[in-house]
Design a protein around this motif. Structure first.
Motif, PDB file in Angstrom:
ATOM      1  N   MET A   1       0.815  -1.220   0.000  1.00 49.38           N
ATOM      2  CA  MET A   1       0.000   0.000   0.000  1.00 49.38           C
ATOM      3  C   MET A   1       0.850   1.273   0.000  1.00 49.38           C
ATOM      4  O   MET A   1       0.312   2.371  -0.039  1.00 49.38           O
ATOM      5  CB  MET A   1      -0.940   0.023   1.210  1.00 49.38           C
TER       6      MET A   1
ATOM      7  N   ALA B   1       1.655   5.859  -6.976  1.00 49.68           N
ATOM      8  CA  ALA B   1       0.717   6.363  -5.964  1.00 49.68           C
ATOM      9  C   ALA B   1      -0.673   6.518  -6.576  1.00 49.68           C
ATOM     10  O   ALA B   1      -1.682   6.350  -5.906  1.00 49.68           O
ATOM     11  CB  ALA B   1       1.200   7.699  -5.420  1.00 49.68           C
ATOM     12  N   GLN B   2      -0.688   6.813  -7.872  1.00 51.62           N
ATOM     13  CA  GLN B   2      -1.966   6.972  -8.551  1.00 51.62           C
ATOM     14  C   GLN B   2      -2.732   5.649  -8.619  1.00 51.62           C
ATOM     15  O   GLN B   2      -3.949   5.615  -8.474  1.00 51.62           O
ATOM     16  CB  GLN B   2      -1.727   7.557  -9.943  1.00 51.62           C
TER      17      GLN B   2
ATOM     18  N   ARG C   1      -2.437   3.301  -6.403  1.00 52.06           N
ATOM     19  CA  ARG C   1      -2.861   2.992  -5.031  1.00 52.06           C
ATOM     20  C   ARG C   1      -4.069   3.814  -4.622  1.00 52.06           C
ATOM     21  O   ARG C   1      -4.819   3.427  -3.734  1.00 52.06           O
ATOM     22  CB  ARG C   1      -1.716   3.266  -4.060  1.00 52.06           C
ATOM     23  N   ARG C   2      -4.225   4.955  -5.279  1.00 51.46           N
ATOM     24  CA  ARG C   2      -5.360   5.801  -4.950  1.00 51.46           C
ATOM     25  C   ARG C   2      -6.672   5.075  -5.227  1.00 51.46           C
ATOM     26  O   ARG C   2      -7.706   5.384  -4.642  1.00 51.46           O
ATOM     27  CB  ARG C   2      -5.277   7.062  -5.800  1.00 51.46           C
TER      28      ARG C   2
ATOM     29  N   TYR D   1      -8.133  -0.092   1.206  1.00 56.78           N
ATOM     30  CA  TYR D   1      -7.199  -0.608   2.202  1.00 56.78           C
ATOM     31  C   TYR D   1      -7.819  -0.555   3.587  1.00 56.78           C
ATOM     32  O   TYR D   1      -8.419   0.432   3.976  1.00 56.78           O
ATOM     33  CB  TYR D   1      -5.921   0.245   2.157  1.00 56.78           C
TER      34      TYR D   1
ATOM     35  N   TYR E   1     -15.644  12.209   3.727  1.00 59.50           N
ATOM     36  CA  TYR E   1     -14.312  12.845   3.670  1.00 59.50           C
ATOM     37  C   TYR E   1     -13.304  11.909   2.991  1.00 59.50           C
ATOM     38  O   TYR E   1     -12.584  12.320   2.074  1.00 59.50           O
ATOM     39  CB  TYR E   1     -13.891  13.182   5.095  1.00 59.50           C
TER      40      TYR E   1
ATOM     41  N   ARG F   1     -13.965  11.697  -0.655  1.00 59.90           N
ATOM     42  CA  ARG F   1     -13.529  12.898  -1.390  1.00 59.90           C
ATOM     43  C   ARG F   1     -12.018  12.892  -1.583  1.00 59.90           C
ATOM     44  O   ARG F   1     -11.517  13.317  -2.622  1.00 59.90           O
ATOM     45  CB  ARG F   1     -13.957  14.164  -0.641  1.00 59.90           C
ATOM     46  N   LEU F   2     -11.282  12.404  -0.583  1.00 56.24           N
ATOM     47  CA  LEU F   2      -9.830  12.335  -0.734  1.00 56.24           C
ATOM     48  C   LEU F   2      -9.444  11.372  -1.853  1.00 56.24           C
ATOM     49  O   LEU F   2      -8.389  11.505  -2.464  1.00 56.24           O
ATOM     50  CB  LEU F   2      -9.170  11.889   0.582  1.00 56.24           C
TER      51      LEU F   2
ATOM     52  N   GLU G   1       5.460  10.645  -6.486  1.00 56.89           N
ATOM     53  CA  GLU G   1       4.442  11.689  -6.407  1.00 56.89           C
ATOM     54  C   GLU G   1       3.269  11.367  -7.321  1.00 56.89           C
ATOM     55  O   GLU G   1       3.450  11.080  -8.496  1.00 56.89           O
ATOM     56  CB  GLU G   1       5.058  13.029  -6.827  1.00 56.89           C
ATOM     57  N   PRO G   2       2.065  11.453  -6.799  1.00 56.22           N
ATOM     58  CA  PRO G   2       0.906  11.207  -7.654  1.00 56.22           C
ATOM     59  C   PRO G   2       0.773  12.326  -8.688  1.00 56.22           C
ATOM     60  O   PRO G   2       1.149  13.461  -8.442  1.00 56.22           O
ATOM     61  CB  PRO G   2      -0.270  11.256  -6.689  1.00 56.22           C
TER      62      PRO G   2
ATOM     63  N   HIS H   1      -2.125  13.116 -10.137  1.00 59.02           N
ATOM     64  CA  HIS H   1      -3.534  13.412 -10.317  1.00 59.02           C
ATOM     65  C   HIS H   1      -3.800  14.918 -10.254  1.00 59.02           C
ATOM     66  O   HIS H   1      -3.317  15.598  -9.364  1.00 59.02           O
ATOM     67  CB  HIS H   1      -4.327  12.719  -9.218  1.00 59.02           C
TER      68      HIS H   1
ATOM     69  N   ARG I   1      -6.359  16.462  -9.354  1.00 61.15           N
ATOM     70  CA  ARG I   1      -7.128  16.863  -8.173  1.00 61.15           C
ATOM     71  C   ARG I   1      -6.238  17.024  -6.948  1.00 61.15           C
ATOM     72  O   ARG I   1      -6.648  17.601  -5.964  1.00 61.15           O
ATOM     73  CB  ARG I   1      -8.194  15.808  -7.866  1.00 61.15           C
ATOM     74  N   ASP I   2      -5.006  16.486  -7.010  1.00 60.36           N
ATOM     75  CA  ASP I   2      -4.156  16.515  -5.832  1.00 60.36           C
ATOM     76  C   ASP I   2      -3.888  17.927  -5.356  1.00 60.36           C
ATOM     77  O   ASP I   2      -3.690  18.174  -4.184  1.00 60.36           O
ATOM     78  CB  ASP I   2      -2.816  15.822  -6.109  1.00 60.36           C
TER      79      ASP I   2
ATOM     80  N   ALA J   1      -6.417  18.720  -2.908  1.00 61.85           N
ATOM     81  CA  ALA J   1      -6.688  17.797  -1.801  1.00 61.85           C
ATOM     82  C   ALA J   1      -6.562  18.499  -0.452  1.00 61.85           C
ATOM     83  O   ALA J   1      -7.338  18.245   0.461  1.00 61.85           O
ATOM     84  CB  ALA J   1      -5.753  16.598  -1.875  1.00 61.85           C
TER      85      ALA J   1
ATOM     86  N   ILE K   1      -9.665  20.054   0.856  1.00 63.41           N
ATOM     87  CA  ILE K   1     -10.633  19.135   1.472  1.00 63.41           C
ATOM     88  C   ILE K   1     -10.248  18.887   2.930  1.00 63.41           C
ATOM     89  O   ILE K   1     -11.087  18.879   3.831  1.00 63.41           O
ATOM     90  CB  ILE K   1     -10.670  17.798   0.690  1.00 63.41           C
ATOM     91  N   VAL K   2      -8.930  18.706   3.145  1.00 66.83           N
ATOM     92  CA  VAL K   2      -8.440  18.481   4.505  1.00 66.83           C
ATOM     93  C   VAL K   2      -8.707  19.715   5.374  1.00 66.83           C
ATOM     94  O   VAL K   2      -9.212  19.604   6.496  1.00 66.83           O
ATOM     95  CB  VAL K   2      -6.925  18.153   4.498  1.00 66.83           C
TER      96      VAL K   2
ATOM     97  N   ARG L   1     -12.263  19.977   6.394  1.00 63.54           N
ATOM     98  CA  ARG L   1     -12.618  19.057   7.476  1.00 63.54           C
ATOM     99  C   ARG L   1     -12.119  19.567   8.831  1.00 63.54           C
ATOM    100  O   ARG L   1     -12.812  19.490   9.838  1.00 63.54           O
ATOM    101  CB  ARG L   1     -12.040  17.672   7.230  1.00 63.54           C
TER     102      ARG L   1
ATOM    103  N   ILE M   1      -4.835   5.107   5.633  1.00 63.81           N
ATOM    104  CA  ILE M   1      -5.868   5.150   4.586  1.00 63.81           C
ATOM    105  C   ILE M   1      -5.719   6.453   3.794  1.00 63.81           C
ATOM    106  O   ILE M   1      -5.764   6.455   2.568  1.00 63.81           O
ATOM    107  CB  ILE M   1      -7.273   5.072   5.222  1.00 63.81           C
ATOM    108  N   ILE M   2      -5.514   7.553   4.529  1.00 66.23           N
ATOM    109  CA  ILE M   2      -5.374   8.848   3.863  1.00 66.23           C
ATOM    110  C   ILE M   2      -4.124   8.851   2.978  1.00 66.23           C
ATOM    111  O   ILE M   2      -4.138   9.355   1.857  1.00 66.23           O
ATOM    112  CB  ILE M   2      -5.313   9.983   4.907  1.00 66.23           C
TER     113      ILE M   2
ATOM    114  N   THR N   1      -2.801   6.558   1.324  1.00 70.33           N
ATOM    115  CA  THR N   1      -2.944   5.867   0.044  1.00 70.33           C
ATOM    116  C   THR N   1      -3.788   6.688  -0.928  1.00 70.33           C
ATOM    117  O   THR N   1      -3.831   6.388  -2.111  1.00 70.33           O
ATOM    118  CB  THR N   1      -3.598   4.479   0.229  1.00 70.33           C
ATOM    119  N   SER N   2      -4.479   7.713  -0.393  1.00 71.73           N
ATOM    120  CA  SER N   2      -5.332   8.534  -1.266  1.00 71.73           C
ATOM    121  C   SER N   2      -4.647   9.814  -1.713  1.00 71.73           C
ATOM    122  O   SER N   2      -4.782  10.226  -2.858  1.00 71.73           O
ATOM    123  CB  SER N   2      -6.628   8.908  -0.537  1.00 71.73           C
ATOM    124  N   ILE N   3      -3.935  10.483  -0.791  1.00 72.69           N
ATOM    125  CA  ILE N   3      -3.287  11.748  -1.136  1.00 72.69           C
ATOM    126  C   ILE N   3      -1.881  11.758  -0.538  1.00 72.69           C
ATOM    127  O   ILE N   3      -1.612  11.042   0.424  1.00 72.69           O
ATOM    128  CB  ILE N   3      -4.082  12.966  -0.594  1.00 72.69           C
TER     129      ILE N   3
ATOM    130  N   LEU O   1      -1.860  16.497   3.242  1.00 71.72           N
ATOM    131  CA  LEU O   1      -2.547  16.355   4.525  1.00 71.72           C
ATOM    132  C   LEU O   1      -2.036  17.407   5.504  1.00 71.72           C
ATOM    133  O   LEU O   1      -2.814  18.101   6.161  1.00 71.72           O
ATOM    134  CB  LEU O   1      -2.317  14.942   5.082  1.00 71.72           C
TER     135      LEU O   1
END
Lengths: 294, 395
Positions: free
Chosen positions: A48, A67-68, A70-71, A75, A94, A97-98, B3-4, B6, B8-9, B12, B15-16, B19, B214-215, B217-219, B224
């Motif tokens: 991951m 990383a893309q 994995r997005r 997990y 949330y 959205r991430l 580095e991703p 994307h 939208r990154d 990101a 969004i954080v 929240r 979890i976060i 793996t997304s951004i 963050l």
């Protein structure tokens, strides 16, 4: 399909994961088994990308993982707990959205999944108000957000009651059915045996066996049993046969020379009535003990 | 981690941040402490307004023989302070005067004694009244004595007057500036500490619950961290602006209202310095949270920061003269020390500009270093992480 080649991770002088190469094929449920400290969680964290890789590679559909990629993975980490003081719905949206979902799409996906686990009515409650089993369900919903292309679940069944195990299993099968590879770890061998198409067994940081459960079962020597009222001590004397167990008028033996089992059967019939004869398929637990033995 | 890519990154972190703000605005403790602070500010200002505008009325009993002196006292008192009035109350004799004091009809009784004059009250005479009466009686007696000696009061006292002078002629405005400096230091201290500790706790909470995995793996973790700092800084700034706004509005109702134009500039400067100083510290608080593994560790990992925040507070309060001038350029203490100097007045415009530039440079450096420490310690789950260990750790 996800593949690792020679994946290695050290913590100080301890090699936690030692050159792990394994495959998680598309559309298959792969069970990841091994004792505590075998290296399952460390391997999953490296897959991951939350833990650095000291050696080896992870590839996704044949190319080095990004990383893309994995997005789009779902997990579920080893230790549970989202934001304890935040409402369930809010934090799941949330997390959605991430992952790049819109608020509306995330909300719809979260509510649909909560509904399946019977938690729709509690969407506005705070996570800390839920029982541990329900918190785990919420965690699973988090992992399933955004139609993941790969699922990595660390002990998803631990702490679930039988009903929840069934709905969890059904949900995993759905994702498998749409072609997603799923890797999950577990201590519950019978459950893994029942659910999985494929097994990867780890011990002391290494993969000691992998394949379908049939592969694993038939990988060892072929084993038969014979049962008869009289004394079965003579089986030892048949050439090409190795007796591995004897009790209550039943003898189990391994066949070293193919066809030797036929000679055992013929001799048994010659000596009197035979109550039972057949191939023995060892339970997974026995195979597990065998492959993980030092 | 690579580095991703994307698109939208880039968003990101928003969004954080969103929240962070929403979670804080739903936090009862945060709302309560903000409400309490507003209440304290409002009450302090109301007290100031009421005390500053309070009118004093005295009724002074006197027998007819001393009536003219009391009339002079009344005129002098009102001349000194328009809100003070002295009403003479003529009584027939000493007994009647004492009775008036006892019953509360009169506040004081002015009468002759064998050696001079006495101002009698039920308990101690009011100090303000006593001052006015003493002055009037002294002038009166001096004039009589001078006449008896064949001279005049003017001749006797010529050249003896000491006039109080101040280079800074603002007087009350000077008091206001001193108080304002203290308020700056105090608000920064409270805000940096409360927000900081909570930020460290929230980072640790994410780390401990593994939600950060979890976060992550997304951004990217950088996003963050950026979101957390931006969210908290925006909220702290909004809170501070609210305090300042209420403070200014309240001040305009007090006697200090006419000096608002003097302190408006320093208040705006303070808010600007606050943002830069707070953001730099917020990043360090996040690192402190990431270095810990359990809440017991936080005590140790946040100690350097509480020390820094205390040093900023006490340093800027206690420094005087050249030291204060130097400190007002040294980040992060300049975040408070410079606005304090500005509140005191007489600072050239380029000084805050240079100090702000230095502070922003400092903040950017801290953000860079902090980001690396944060990233490298956040996913380490085995016990407390040392700073050196975090800096050199492999990801």
């Amino acid at each position: 399909m996800l593949t690792t080649h020679g994946l290695t991770r050290r913590f100080g002088d301890v090699v936690a994961v030692d050159s792990v190469s394994m495959t998680v094929p598309d559309g298959r449920l792969t069970g990841f088994i091994g004792g505590n400290g075998a290296g399952k969680t460390t391997t999953m964290r490296m897959i991951m990308g939350v833990l650095g890789v000291h050696a080896g590679t992870v590839t996704w559909n044949g190319a080095p993982i990004t990383a893309q990629d994995r997005r789009h993975f779902g997990y579920m980490p080893e230790e549970r707990g989202l934001y304890p003081k935040q409402p369930i719905l809010d934090q799941l949206i949330y997390l959605g959205r991430l992952k790049g979902m819109s608020t509306a799409a995330a909300r719809a996906a979260v509510l649909a999944n909560l509904e399946r686990f019977g938690l729709a009515g509690r969407a506005k409650e705070r996570v800390e108000k839920l029982s541990l089993g329900n918190q785990q369900r919420v965690q699973i919903v988090a992992a399933l957000l955004g139609d993941p292309r790969f699922l990595v679940l660390d002990e998803p069944f631990s702490g679930l009651d039988p009903d929840a195990v069934d709905s969890m299993a059904a949900m995993l099968r759905e994702h498998v059915a749409r072609g997603v590879p799923v890797l999950f770890s577990s201590h519950q061998l019978d459950l893994v045996d029942r659910l999985c198409d494929r097994l990867v067994v780890m011990a002391r940081g290494r993969v000691v066996a992998q394949g379908t459960s049939d592969d694993l079962r038939t990988a060892g020597p072929v084993r038969f049993h014979v049962a008869a009222p009289g004394d079965l001590g003579w089986v030892r004397d048949i050439p090409g046969v190795l007796v591995v167990g004897q009790q209550d008028g039943t003898t189990e033996f391994e066949v070293a020379t193919p066809g030797a089992e036929q000679r055992v059967l013929a001799e048994a019939v010659r000596r009197g009535p035979v109550t039972s004869f057949g191939r023995v398929v060892p339970p997974l637990s026995e195979i597990y003990r065998k492959v993980t033995a030092a | 981690m690579s580095e991703p890519q994307h698109p939208r990154d880039r968003a990101a972190w928003t969004i954080v941040a969103h929240r962070e703000i929403v979670a804080k605005l739903r936090d009862k403790a945060f709302l309560f402490s903000t409400g309490m602070m507003l209440l304290v500010i409002t009450v302090a200002l109301i007290l100031q307004a009421v005390l500053g505008n309070r009118a004093h009325h005295y009724t002074v009993a006197t027998t007819s023989s001393a009536q003219s002196v009391v009339a002079q006292v009344a005129a002098a008192a009102t001349a000194q302070d328009a809100k003070t009035t002295v009403t003479p109350m003529v009584v027939t004799d000493d007994t009647a005067a004492k009775a008036a004091l006892t019953s509360g009809d009169a506040d004081a009784w002015l009468h002759r004694t064998a050696t001079g004059w006495a101002l009698t009250a039920k308990s101690d005479p009011d100090a303000g009244l006593l001052t006015v009466v003493s002055e009037v009686v002294r002038q009166d007696v001096l004039a009589a004595n001078a006449a008896a000696a064949g001279t005049t009061v003017e001749a006797l006292t010529r050249g003896s007057v000491v006039v109080p002078e101040a280079l800074d002629t603002s007087g009350a405005a000077g008091t206001l500036r001193t108080v304002l400096g203290f308020v700056f230091a105090f608000l920064f201290y409270i805000s940096a500490l409360l927000f900081g500790v909570q930020l460290a706790q929230s980072v640790l909470e994410e780390k401990q619950s593994r939600i950060v995995e979890i976060i992550a793996t997304s951004i990217p973790l950088r996003q963050l961290l950026a979101g957390k700092i931006a969210g908290n800084t925006a909220l702290a700034f909004a809170q501070m602006t609210l305090y300042a706004g209420i403070g200014v509005i309240g001040l305009s109702f007090t006697s200090y209202g006419r000096y608002l134009s003097d302190v408006g500039g320093p208040i705006v400067w303070f808010l600007v310095f606050f943002v830069a100083g707070f953001a730099a510290l917020a990043c360090l608080w996040a690192v402190a949270g990431a270095l810990a593994s359990r809440s017991e560790d936080l005590q140790a990992t946040t100690t350097p920061l509480t020390t820094i925040v205390m040093a900023i507070f006490f340093g800027s309060l206690m420094a005087k003269g050249t030291v204060a001038t130097v400190l007002s350029f040294v980040p992060p203490i300049s975040a408070v020390a410079m606005p304090m100097r500005l509140a005191g007045g007489g600072v050239a415009w380029w000084q805050p500009a240079v100090a702000l530039l230095l502070l922003v440079v400092f903040a950017v450096l801290i953000l860079r270093v902090g980001e690396r420490l944060y990233r490298r310690s956040l996913l380490q789950t085995r016990g407390r992480v040392g700073i050196r260990q975090a800096w050199t750790a492999q990801e």
